[in-house]
Design an enzyme around this catalytic site. Structure first.
Site, PDB file in Angstrom:
ATOM      1  N   SER A   1      -5.367  56.523  41.936  1.00 50.76           N
ATOM      2  CA  SER A   1      -6.100  55.439  40.927  1.00 50.76           C
ATOM      3  C   SER A   1      -6.587  54.121  41.362  1.00 50.76           C
ATOM      4  O   SER A   1      -7.390  53.625  40.924  1.00 50.76           O
ATOM      5  CB  SER A   1      -5.094  55.532  39.584  1.00 50.76           C
ATOM      6  OG  SER A   1      -3.886  54.795  39.935  1.00 50.76           O
TER       7      SER A   1
ATOM      8  N   GLU B   1      -0.452  61.942  44.210  1.00 52.32           N
ATOM      9  CA  GLU B   1      -1.766  61.929  43.349  1.00 52.32           C
ATOM     10  C   GLU B   1      -3.061  62.631  44.291  1.00 52.32           C
ATOM     11  O   GLU B   1      -2.820  62.382  45.426  1.00 52.32           O
ATOM     12  CB  GLU B   1      -2.136  60.496  43.072  1.00 52.32           C
ATOM     13  CG  GLU B   1      -1.346  59.980  41.796  1.00 52.32           C
ATOM     14  CD  GLU B   1      -1.655  58.463  41.627  1.00 52.32           C
ATOM     15  OE1 GLU B   1      -2.895  58.044  41.884  1.00 52.32           O
ATOM     16  OE2 GLU B   1      -0.567  57.691  41.232  1.00 52.32           O
TER      17      GLU B   1
ATOM     18  N   HIS C   1       1.693  56.762  40.950  1.00 52.89           N
ATOM     19  CA  HIS C   1       1.600  55.615  39.785  1.00 52.89           C
ATOM     20  C   HIS C   1       2.898  55.159  39.122  1.00 52.89           C
ATOM     21  O   HIS C   1       3.956  55.824  39.365  1.00 52.89           O
ATOM     22  CB  HIS C   1       0.778  56.647  38.742  1.00 52.89           C
ATOM     23  CG  HIS C   1       0.322  55.840  37.493  1.00 52.89           C
ATOM     24  ND1 HIS C   1       0.975  55.984  36.313  1.00 52.89           N
ATOM     25  CD2 HIS C   1      -0.439  55.046  37.271  1.00 52.89           C
ATOM     26  CE1 HIS C   1       0.328  55.190  35.431  1.00 52.89           C
ATOM     27  NE2 HIS C   1      -0.646  54.720  36.123  1.00 52.89           N
TER      28      HIS C   1
ATOM     29  N   ASN D   1     -12.016  54.610  32.927  1.00 51.31           N
ATOM     30  CA  ASN D   1     -11.887  56.018  33.625  1.00 51.31           C
ATOM     31  C   ASN D   1     -12.679  57.052  32.636  1.00 51.31           C
ATOM     32  O   ASN D   1     -12.288  58.237  33.015  1.00 51.31           O
ATOM     33  CB  ASN D   1     -10.291  56.207  33.469  1.00 51.31           C
ATOM     34  CG  ASN D   1      -9.593  55.227  34.320  1.00 51.31           C
ATOM     35  OD1 ASN D   1      -9.895  54.731  35.386  1.00 51.31           O
ATOM     36  ND2 ASN D   1      -8.433  54.820  33.475  1.00 51.31           N
TER      37      ASN D   1
ATOM     38  N   ASP E   1      -0.396  65.030  40.784  1.00 50.97           N
ATOM     39  CA  ASP E   1      -1.184  64.234  39.610  1.00 50.97           C
ATOM     40  C   ASP E   1      -2.696  64.323  39.757  1.00 50.97           C
ATOM     41  O   ASP E   1      -3.048  63.591  40.764  1.00 50.97           O
ATOM     42  CB  ASP E   1      -0.465  62.900  39.493  1.00 50.97           C
ATOM     43  CG  ASP E   1      -0.656  62.176  38.193  1.00 50.97           C
ATOM     44  OD1 ASP E   1      -1.805  62.387  37.579  1.00 50.97           O
ATOM     45  OD2 ASP E   1      -0.261  61.292  37.807  1.00 50.97           O
TER      46      ASP E   1
ATOM     47  N   LYS F   1      -8.941  60.685  30.723  1.00 49.06           N
ATOM     48  CA  LYS F   1      -9.835  59.889  31.582  1.00 49.06           C
ATOM     49  C   LYS F   1     -11.170  60.695  31.615  1.00 49.06           C
ATOM     50  O   LYS F   1     -11.970  60.679  30.613  1.00 49.06           O
ATOM     51  CB  LYS F   1      -9.384  59.936  33.216  1.00 49.06           C
ATOM     52  CG  LYS F   1      -7.911  59.117  33.079  1.00 49.06           C
ATOM     53  CD  LYS F   1      -7.238  58.911  34.175  1.00 49.06           C
ATOM     54  CE  LYS F   1      -5.495  58.481  33.863  1.00 49.06           C
ATOM     55  NZ  LYS F   1      -5.573  57.341  33.246  1.00 49.06           N
TER      56      LYS F   1
ATOM     57  N   HIS G   1      -7.335  61.316  38.102  1.00 50.69           N
ATOM     58  CA  HIS G   1      -8.706  60.809  38.305  1.00 50.69           C
ATOM     59  C   HIS G   1      -9.584  62.160  39.038  1.00 50.69           C
ATOM     60  O   HIS G   1     -10.566  61.743  39.401  1.00 50.69           O
ATOM     61  CB  HIS G   1      -8.513  59.558  39.260  1.00 50.69           C
ATOM     62  CG  HIS G   1      -7.725  58.560  38.521  1.00 50.69           C
ATOM     63  ND1 HIS G   1      -8.368  57.740  37.768  1.00 50.69           N
ATOM     64  CD2 HIS G   1      -6.377  58.274  38.290  1.00 50.69           C
ATOM     65  CE1 HIS G   1      -7.326  56.759  37.070  1.00 50.69           C
ATOM     66  NE2 HIS G   1      -6.240  57.104  37.502  1.00 50.69           N
TER      67      HIS G   1
HETATM   68  C1  LIG Z   1      -2.456  58.582  38.522  1.00 49.06           C
HETATM   69  C2  LIG Z   1      -2.170  58.216  37.050  1.00 49.06           C
HETATM   70  N1  LIG Z   1      -1.144  59.062  36.499  1.00 49.06           N
HETATM   71  C3  LIG Z   1      -0.761  58.969  35.178  1.00 49.06           C
HETATM   72  C4  LIG Z   1      -1.322  57.938  34.541  1.00 49.06           C
HETATM   73  C5  LIG Z   1      -0.988  57.816  32.947  1.00 49.06           C
HETATM   74  O1  LIG Z   1      -1.742  58.475  32.250  1.00 49.06           O
HETATM   75  P1  LIG Z   1      -2.199  58.167  30.428  1.00 49.06           P
HETATM   76  O2  LIG Z   1      -2.938  57.043  30.519  1.00 49.06           O
HETATM   77  O3  LIG Z   1      -2.728  59.535  29.877  1.00 49.06           O
HETATM   78  O4  LIG Z   1      -0.916  57.887  30.036  1.00 49.06           O
HETATM   79  C6  LIG Z   1      -2.633  57.351  34.850  1.00 49.06           C
HETATM   80  C7  LIG Z   1      -3.103  56.407  34.076  1.00 49.06           C
HETATM   81  O5  LIG Z   1      -3.734  55.421  34.441  1.00 49.06           O
HETATM   82  C8  LIG Z   1      -2.840  57.246  36.153  1.00 49.06           C
HETATM   83  O6  LIG Z   1      -3.748  56.661  36.713  1.00 49.06           O
END
Ligand SMILES: Cc1ncc(COP(=O)(O)O)c(C=O)c1O
Length: 376
Positions: free
Chosen positions: A169, A165, A119, A32, A194, A227, A197
């Site tokens: 992701s 989101e 997620h 990422n 969220d 990311k 990405h």
């Molecule tokens: C949409 C989403 N939210 C939260 C996270 C978690 O973030 P972190 O990797 O900083 O713990 C991810 C990680 O893959 C993600 O893809």
């Protein structure tokens, strides 16, 4: 004592669900690190300067105790100005941020409506909350509205929370944010976005896809920093009252050692690089457009419009085998299997980053086309 676990592992193996830790190698089509900042000289040089200035490498305690450092404040203030949030709070990871926001803000008697594909960290946060939880069909704004109406009709008076989101992701598609903001406004709901990405990649100056609404009282954003920002952690953007509530009630914030000050410093400088050197983001966006057009030439369609391209395979074993062949050919592409994605939707998740040039991307797509043809 360990028999139970050994048999569970065997069951994963039989079902092609066993995960192992694999070192990275080959061209990066799976990280990422969209802007190639994580290993960049530009960011490393800034971190060295920070270390030389004496920024600590450990926080030594919770933010509520001795772990609170000037660097956390500097990051939160600068990031709030950049993203347009009323206030921001820095967490050690996106996982901790989702856990904190979702387990703390929605109250008993409230309703959390989440997109079916959010997620795992959002799921864990929701599970720890006392609100009622319902899943809503992916990217279906009308379904969110219908669910709120139905809940109100049943006599519930609590607050609805919509959880999405901005850029998914594992699917690479984007939420219908305008429609969701409109629903949140009309039904006095909170909308949690969220931006994991999208941060650093999309929206004006890389502020994310919700940047037009960031700073509103009913919008809460989560900008992860591991990311496109090339570092670690997550900035939660919310009204200052909600941030104050999180400081007082969010267990992942209170009962954890604060992120290292040097990490906060790193994120602050990554944000500066993104703002001051937009050429990285613009180059990635060009690469995304060119790759999608090449993808369409080779396969007749494109699986998304963003830097995340899911190639749907369906069968877990076939996805793992294709990934193995791609890795063998020098392309680091991972198979994503259930439970990370829904059953029978195992896929190859291809990400585009500045770690890879156009020629390598072209070679990868040719290799993928050959493998998929052979596998038919
Ligand atoms: C949409 C989403 N939210 C939260 C996270 C978690 O973030 P972190 O990797 O900083 O713990 C991810 C990680 O893959 C993600 O893809």
């Amino acid at each position: 004592m360990i028999d139970l676990y050994a048999s569970k592992i065997r069951s994963l193996t039989v079902r092609d669900r066993l995960r192992i830790l694999e070192r990275t190698g080959g061209a990066d089509f799976s990280s990422n690190d969209y802007l190639a900042l994580s290993n960049s000289k530009a960011l490393a040089d800034l971190v060295v300067q920070g270390l030389e200035q004496g920024v600590p490498v450990g926080a030594s305690g919770s933010r509520l105790l001795r772990g609170h450092h000037e660097e956390h404040e500097l990051l939160e203030e600068e990031a709030a100005r950049f993203f347009g949030a009323a206030r921001m709070l820095y967490f050690g990871s996106g996982y901790a941020a989702n856990l904190a926001v979702l387990s703390t803000l929605p109250q008993a008697g409230d309703l959390i409506l989440h997109d079916a594909l959010v997620h795992a960290s959002a799921h864990d946060g929701m599970r720890a909350s006392r609100a009622e939880i319902r899943s809503v069909a992916h990217n279906d704004a009308d379904a969110f509205e219908a669910a709120i109406k139905q809940w109100r009709f049943a006599g519930h008076a609590g607050r609805p929370w919509l959880v999405v989101e901005s850029l998914y992701s594992m699917d690479g598609d984007c939420a219908p944010l305008e429609a969701l903001v409109d629903i949140a406004d009309r039904y006095q709901a909170f909308l949690i976005v969220d931006e994991a990405h999208a941060t650093g990649v999309y929206g004006s100056e890389g502020r994310g896809l919700a940047s037009a609404w960031e700073g509103r009282e009913n919008i809460i954003t989560i900008h992860t920093c591991g990311k496109a920002l090339g570092s670690l952690g997550a900035l939660v953007g919310a009204h200052s009252v909600l941030c104050e509530y999180l400081i007082n009630r969010a267990r992942p914030f209170i009962y954890a050692t604060a992120p290292p000050p040097i990490q906060a410093y790193t994120v602050r400088h990554a944000l500066r690089l993104i703002r001051e050197e937009p050429q990285r983001r613009l180059k990635l966006l060009e690469q995304v457009t060119a790759t999608h057009s090449l993808f369409r030439q080779k396969f007749g369609h494109s699986p998304s419009e963003t830097q995340i391209l899911p190639v749907m395979i369906g069968d877990d074993r076939r996805a793992v085998e294709l990934s193995r062949q791609l890795v063998e050919a020098g392309f680091d592409i991972r198979a994503i299997r259930p439970p990370t994605v829904p059953a029978r939707t195992a896929r190859l998740r291809i990400t585009l980053t500045l770690n890879v040039d156009a020629k390598t991307t072209g070679d990868m797509l040719s290799c993928l086309a050959d493998l998929l043809e052979k596998a038919i």
